[in-house]
Write a protein that holds these residues in place. Structure first.
Motif, PDB file in Angstrom:
ATOM      1  N   PHE A  45       0.420  -1.271   0.123  1.00 44.31           N
ATOM      2  CA  PHE A  45      -0.328  -0.559   0.237  1.00 44.31           C
ATOM      3  C   PHE A  45       0.972   1.415  -0.064  1.00 44.31           C
ATOM      4  N   ARG A  46       0.763   1.969  -0.565  1.00 41.71           N
ATOM      5  CA  ARG A  46       1.150   3.475  -1.113  1.00 41.71           C
ATOM      6  C   ARG A  46       0.585   4.461  -1.478  1.00 41.71           C
ATOM      7  N   ALA A  47       1.124   5.716  -1.460  1.00 46.38           N
ATOM      8  CA  ALA A  47       0.498   6.699  -1.859  1.00 46.38           C
ATOM      9  C   ALA A  47       0.162   7.025  -2.945  1.00 46.38           C
ATOM     10  N   ASN A  48      -1.326   7.371  -3.937  1.00 46.47           N
ATOM     11  CA  ASN A  48      -1.542   6.915  -5.074  1.00 46.47           C
ATOM     12  C   ASN A  48      -1.490   9.303  -5.263  1.00 46.47           C
ATOM     13  N   PRO A  49      -0.914  10.699  -5.131  1.00 40.60           N
ATOM     14  CA  PRO A  49      -1.488  11.263  -4.794  1.00 40.60           C
ATOM     15  C   PRO A  49      -1.064  12.283  -6.370  1.00 40.60           C
ATOM     16  N   LYS A  50      -2.983  12.811  -6.541  1.00 40.20           N
ATOM     17  CA  LYS A  50      -2.571  13.380  -8.379  1.00 40.20           C
ATOM     18  C   LYS A  50      -2.039  15.001  -7.538  1.00 40.20           C
ATOM     19  N   GLY A  51      -0.833  14.822  -8.198  1.00 45.42           N
ATOM     20  CA  GLY A  51       0.002  15.972  -8.392  1.00 45.42           C
ATOM     21  C   GLY A  51       1.518  15.852  -7.213  1.00 45.42           C
TER      22      GLY A  51
END
Length: 92
Positions: A45-51
Motif C-alpha cells: 500500500f502506497r500513496a497515489n496522489p494527484k499532484g
C-alpha cells in the motif's frame, strides 16, 4: 521524449531510467512483530496522489545509482531531483 536530470550524469532520456516507487518509506522498527495484514500494508500500500509526489528513480542505463525526484503525477513533469543523502525538498 522527456529528459530526466540525473544528479550525477546530468540530463538524459527517460528510457535510461526505471521508476522505484514512493520515496521516504520508513522500514518498520520491529518487522517480526507485524501481523500478515500489517506487513502487506507496508509492502503493497502506497500513496497515489494527484499532484506533486516524492519518488525513487534508478538511472539503470547510466550510472546505475538511485536518486529521489519530486514529480507531478498529473503532468509527469519533474520539479526537482536529489540524491538519497540529501534532504527532501518541501512539497507544496
Amino acid at each position: 521524449m522527456q529528459l530526466i536530470e540525473c544528479p550525477w550524469c546530468g540530463s538524459r532520456e527517460e528510457t535510461e531510467f526505471h521508476y522505484g516507487g514512493e520515496a521516504h518509506v520508513v522500514y518498520p522498527e520491529d518487522p517480526e512483530s507485524l501481523t500478515d495484514e500489517q506487513w502487506a500494508h507496508f509492502v503493497f500500500f502506497r500513496a497515489n496522489p494527484k499532484g506533486l509526489f516524492a519518488e525513487r528513480w534508478n538511472h539503470s542505463a547510466g550510472c546505475r545509482r538511485w536518486f529521489n525526484a519530486v514529480r507531478d503525477t498529473a503532468t509527469y513533469r519533474f520539479h526537482s531531483v536529489y540524491r538519497l543523502d540529501e534532504q527532501k525538498p518541501t512539497i507544496s
